[in-house]
Design a protein around this motif. Structure first.
Motif, PDB file in Angstrom:
ATOM      1  N   ILE A  38     -20.317  53.256  -9.830  1.00 53.86           N
ATOM      2  CA  ILE A  38     -20.377  51.672 -10.046  1.00 53.86           C
ATOM      3  C   ILE A  38     -21.039  51.527  -8.388  1.00 53.86           C
ATOM      4  O   ILE A  38     -20.793  51.433  -8.094  1.00 53.86           O
ATOM      5  CB  ILE A  38     -19.301  50.440  -9.946  1.00 53.86           C
ATOM      6  CG1 ILE A  38     -18.444  50.947 -11.265  1.00 53.86           C
ATOM      7  CG2 ILE A  38     -19.289  49.196  -9.525  1.00 53.86           C
ATOM      8  CD1 ILE A  38     -17.429  50.488 -11.457  1.00 53.86           C
ATOM      9  N   SER A  39     -21.694  50.200  -8.161  1.00 53.85           N
ATOM     10  CA  SER A  39     -22.860  50.280  -7.064  1.00 53.85           C
ATOM     11  C   SER A  39     -22.234  48.600  -6.421  1.00 53.85           C
ATOM     12  O   SER A  39     -21.745  47.605  -7.217  1.00 53.85           O
ATOM     13  CB  SER A  39     -24.249  49.683  -8.428  1.00 53.85           C
ATOM     14  OG  SER A  39     -24.955  51.306  -8.029  1.00 53.85           O
ATOM     15  N   PHE A  59     -16.054  51.350   0.489  1.00 50.75           N
ATOM     16  CA  PHE A  59     -16.231  50.144   1.363  1.00 50.75           C
ATOM     17  C   PHE A  59     -16.991  50.471   2.002  1.00 50.75           C
ATOM     18  O   PHE A  59     -17.275  51.451   2.709  1.00 50.75           O
ATOM     19  CB  PHE A  59     -15.098  49.366   1.296  1.00 50.75           C
ATOM     20  CG  PHE A  59     -14.217  48.662   0.432  1.00 50.75           C
ATOM     21  CD1 PHE A  59     -14.652  47.833  -0.070  1.00 50.75           C
ATOM     22  CD2 PHE A  59     -12.889  49.004   0.842  1.00 50.75           C
ATOM     23  CE1 PHE A  59     -13.849  47.137  -0.962  1.00 50.75           C
ATOM     24  CE2 PHE A  59     -11.830  48.663  -0.698  1.00 50.75           C
ATOM     25  CZ  PHE A  59     -12.346  47.190  -0.826  1.00 50.75           C
ATOM     26  N   LYS A  60     -17.863  49.984   2.210  1.00 49.87           N
ATOM     27  CA  LYS A  60     -18.688  49.932   3.589  1.00 49.87           C
ATOM     28  C   LYS A  60     -18.668  48.848   4.930  1.00 49.87           C
ATOM     29  O   LYS A  60     -18.393  48.213   4.820  1.00 49.87           O
ATOM     30  CB  LYS A  60     -20.509  49.971   3.732  1.00 49.87           C
ATOM     31  CG  LYS A  60     -21.548  50.226   2.173  1.00 49.87           C
ATOM     32  CD  LYS A  60     -21.183  51.945   2.683  1.00 49.87           C
ATOM     33  CE  LYS A  60     -22.132  52.424   1.693  1.00 49.87           C
ATOM     34  NZ  LYS A  60     -21.298  54.538   1.697  1.00 49.87           N
ATOM     35  N   LYS A  61     -18.680  49.730   5.993  1.00 50.21           N
ATOM     36  CA  LYS A  61     -18.324  49.264   7.361  1.00 50.21           C
ATOM     37  C   LYS A  61     -19.316  49.791   8.452  1.00 50.21           C
ATOM     38  O   LYS A  61     -18.699  50.767   9.028  1.00 50.21           O
ATOM     39  CB  LYS A  61     -16.590  48.705   7.391  1.00 50.21           C
ATOM     40  CG  LYS A  61     -15.977  47.974   8.769  1.00 50.21           C
ATOM     41  CD  LYS A  61     -15.133  48.019   9.224  1.00 50.21           C
ATOM     42  CE  LYS A  61     -14.220  47.607  10.195  1.00 50.21           C
ATOM     43  NZ  LYS A  61     -12.960  47.436  10.954  1.00 50.21           N
ATOM     44  N   ASP A  62     -20.063  48.407   9.628  1.00 52.32           N
ATOM     45  CA  ASP A  62     -20.966  48.826   9.919  1.00 52.32           C
ATOM     46  C   ASP A  62     -21.064  50.389  10.033  1.00 52.32           C
ATOM     47  O   ASP A  62     -20.961  51.094  11.008  1.00 52.32           O
ATOM     48  CB  ASP A  62     -19.671  49.069  11.488  1.00 52.32           C
ATOM     49  CG  ASP A  62     -18.970  48.187  11.766  1.00 52.32           C
ATOM     50  OD1 ASP A  62     -19.627  46.667  11.455  1.00 52.32           O
ATOM     51  OD2 ASP A  62     -17.487  48.491  12.538  1.00 52.32           O
ATOM     52  N   GLY A  63     -21.367  50.893   8.765  1.00 54.50           N
ATOM     53  CA  GLY A  63     -22.708  51.575   8.656  1.00 54.50           C
ATOM     54  C   GLY A  63     -22.271  52.671   7.898  1.00 54.50           C
ATOM     55  O   GLY A  63     -22.588  53.821   7.399  1.00 54.50           O
ATOM     56  N   PHE A  68     -10.676  53.612  -0.064  1.00 52.30           N
ATOM     57  CA  PHE A  68     -10.416  52.650  -0.572  1.00 52.30           C
ATOM     58  C   PHE A  68      -9.145  53.266  -1.310  1.00 52.30           C
ATOM     59  O   PHE A  68      -7.887  53.202  -1.312  1.00 52.30           O
ATOM     60  CB  PHE A  68     -10.465  51.635  -1.372  1.00 52.30           C
ATOM     61  CG  PHE A  68      -9.673  50.629  -1.762  1.00 52.30           C
ATOM     62  CD1 PHE A  68      -8.729  50.098  -1.149  1.00 52.30           C
ATOM     63  CD2 PHE A  68      -9.901  50.677  -2.648  1.00 52.30           C
ATOM     64  CE1 PHE A  68      -8.337  49.045  -1.576  1.00 52.30           C
ATOM     65  CE2 PHE A  68      -8.796  49.752  -3.556  1.00 52.30           C
ATOM     66  CZ  PHE A  68      -8.478  49.383  -2.668  1.00 52.30           C
ATOM     67  N   GLU A  69      -9.873  54.794  -2.475  1.00 50.79           N
ATOM     68  CA  GLU A  69      -9.241  54.685  -3.557  1.00 50.79           C
ATOM     69  C   GLU A  69      -9.956  56.602  -3.672  1.00 50.79           C
ATOM     70  O   GLU A  69     -11.318  56.456  -3.585  1.00 50.79           O
ATOM     71  CB  GLU A  69      -8.667  54.051  -4.517  1.00 50.79           C
ATOM     72  CG  GLU A  69      -7.369  54.643  -5.176  1.00 50.79           C
ATOM     73  CD  GLU A  69      -6.110  54.899  -5.220  1.00 50.79           C
ATOM     74  OE1 GLU A  69      -6.033  56.100  -4.057  1.00 50.79           O
ATOM     75  OE2 GLU A  69      -5.408  53.920  -4.560  1.00 50.79           O
ATOM     76  N   PHE A  70      -9.256  57.660  -4.171  1.00 51.12           N
ATOM     77  CA  PHE A  70      -9.964  58.084  -4.978  1.00 51.12           C
ATOM     78  C   PHE A  70      -8.973  58.638  -6.793  1.00 51.12           C
ATOM     79  O   PHE A  70      -8.506  57.702  -6.943  1.00 51.12           O
ATOM     80  CB  PHE A  70      -9.906  59.618  -4.856  1.00 51.12           C
ATOM     81  CG  PHE A  70      -9.487  59.985  -3.226  1.00 51.12           C
ATOM     82  CD1 PHE A  70     -10.766  60.300  -2.529  1.00 51.12           C
ATOM     83  CD2 PHE A  70      -8.618  59.903  -1.973  1.00 51.12           C
ATOM     84  CE1 PHE A  70     -11.063  61.119  -2.295  1.00 51.12           C
ATOM     85  CE2 PHE A  70      -8.955  59.843  -0.527  1.00 51.12           C
ATOM     86  CZ  PHE A  70     -10.592  60.224  -0.356  1.00 51.12           C
ATOM     87  N   ALA A  71     -10.388  58.516  -7.540  1.00 46.68           N
ATOM     88  CA  ALA A  71      -9.561  58.260  -9.179  1.00 46.68           C
ATOM     89  C   ALA A  71      -9.832  59.710  -9.429  1.00 46.68           C
ATOM     90  O   ALA A  71     -11.087  60.528  -9.290  1.00 46.68           O
ATOM     91  CB  ALA A  71     -10.642  57.137  -9.533  1.00 46.68           C
ATOM     92  N   PRO A  88     -19.845  39.458  -8.038  1.00 42.50           N
ATOM     93  CA  PRO A  88     -20.805  41.512  -7.404  1.00 42.50           C
ATOM     94  C   PRO A  88     -19.109  42.452  -6.831  1.00 42.50           C
ATOM     95  O   PRO A  88     -19.199  42.070  -6.269  1.00 42.50           O
ATOM     96  CB  PRO A  88     -22.161  41.797  -6.400  1.00 42.50           C
ATOM     97  CG  PRO A  88     -22.187  39.722  -6.880  1.00 42.50           C
ATOM     98  CD  PRO A  88     -20.708  38.700  -7.624  1.00 42.50           C
ATOM     99  N   SER A  89     -19.427  43.716  -6.925  1.00 39.15           N
ATOM    100  CA  SER A  89     -18.598  44.425  -6.586  1.00 39.15           C
ATOM    101  C   SER A  89     -19.185  44.845  -5.190  1.00 39.15           C
ATOM    102  O   SER A  89     -20.175  44.631  -4.699  1.00 39.15           O
ATOM    103  CB  SER A  89     -18.817  46.306  -6.809  1.00 39.15           C
ATOM    104  OG  SER A  89     -18.329  46.679  -6.325  1.00 39.15           O
ATOM    105  N   VAL A  90     -18.068  44.755  -4.053  1.00 45.74           N
ATOM    106  CA  VAL A  90     -18.047  45.208  -2.620  1.00 45.74           C
ATOM    107  C   VAL A  90     -17.511  46.783  -2.061  1.00 45.74           C
ATOM    108  O   VAL A  90     -17.587  46.846  -1.296  1.00 45.74           O
ATOM    109  CB  VAL A  90     -17.478  44.001  -2.048  1.00 45.74           C
ATOM    110  CG1 VAL A  90     -17.639  42.528  -2.138  1.00 45.74           C
ATOM    111  CG2 VAL A  90     -15.567  44.306  -2.433  1.00 45.74           C
ATOM    112  N   LYS A  91     -18.021  47.630  -3.271  1.00 46.32           N
ATOM    113  CA  LYS A  91     -17.986  48.291  -2.836  1.00 46.32           C
ATOM    114  C   LYS A  91     -18.674  49.818  -4.008  1.00 46.32           C
ATOM    115  O   LYS A  91     -19.236  49.435  -5.022  1.00 46.32           O
ATOM    116  CB  LYS A  91     -16.348  49.302  -3.181  1.00 46.32           C
ATOM    117  CG  LYS A  91     -15.991  49.013  -4.300  1.00 46.32           C
ATOM    118  CD  LYS A  91     -14.167  49.841  -4.556  1.00 46.32           C
ATOM    119  CE  LYS A  91     -13.090  48.923  -5.874  1.00 46.32           C
ATOM    120  NZ  LYS A  91     -11.865  49.208  -5.551  1.00 46.32           N
TER     121      LYS A  91
END
Length: 188
Positions: A38-39, A59-63, A68-71, A88-91
């Motif tokens: 998932i993009s 998630f992206k933060k400051d590049g 968040f999680e592992f599946a 829209p997905s944020v991750k």
């Protein structure tokens, strides 16, 4: 698919026949290491069920990537927030290993839900599970030490310590990689 059917029966308290009806709507896909499931920026219209492999939800933060999680095996994977809200997905969800995943899209799932009443119960149980899991993670991030969070993760999934690079474990635990090294040394 027998092992996944058994897992679904146990997790949701449904019959093997219902589990097989549910799983028959999924399509098997093989994804390579580093392939994106998932993009960020796209609406998530699918849910996966991992047969073999490992993914990270990022998630992206400051590049930088923030895990968040592992599946992993026998778990569902999706950006559930995007799926439910049609936003829209944020991750990103990215394979850490070559992964075999069974996928169902929104339309197929909705059709299945309209024709089989047991799907509603599965949905309710999934929502409850996700709520409780999020509550536990949030509480842990606020109340537990990094060592306690690491020990809980390894107790739940002992194999992850060897499958996930230390810097990703550190990101998930919200600590520096050196902290994970110190925790591992104390535990050993």
């Amino acid at each position: 698919m027998q092992d996944i059917s058994s897992h679904i029966c146990q997790a949701f308290g449904i019959s093997i026949q219902d589990a097989n009806v549910f799983l028959a709507a999924f399509k098997m896909t093989e994804l390579k290491k580093n392939e994106v499931f998932i993009s960020e920026g796209k609406i998530c219209n699918k849910i996966g069920l991992i047969k073999k492999g490992l993914m990270k939800c990022v998630f992206k933060k400051d590049g930088k990537d923030v895990i968040f999680e592992f599946a992993y095996e026998n778990s569902f994977v999706s950006d559930y927030y995007s799926f439910v809200t049609h936003t829209p997905s944020v991750k990103d969800i990215i394979c850490l290993e070559n992964t075999v995943v069974y996928i169902i899209d929104r339309q197929q799932l909705e059709t299945l839900g309209r024709t089989h009443s047991f799907i509603e119960g599965m949905s309710r149980k999934t929502n409850e599970y996700l709520f409780l899991k999020m509550h536990d993670r949030l509480r842990s991030m606020m109340m537990d030490t990094a060592a306690e969070r690491y020990i809980r993760l390894i107790k739940e999934r002992p194999d992850l310590a060897n499958r996930i690079p230390q810097y990703l474990l550190a990101s998930y635990l919200n600590v520096q990689p050196e902290t994970v090294s110190r925790i591992r040394s104390k535990i050993a």
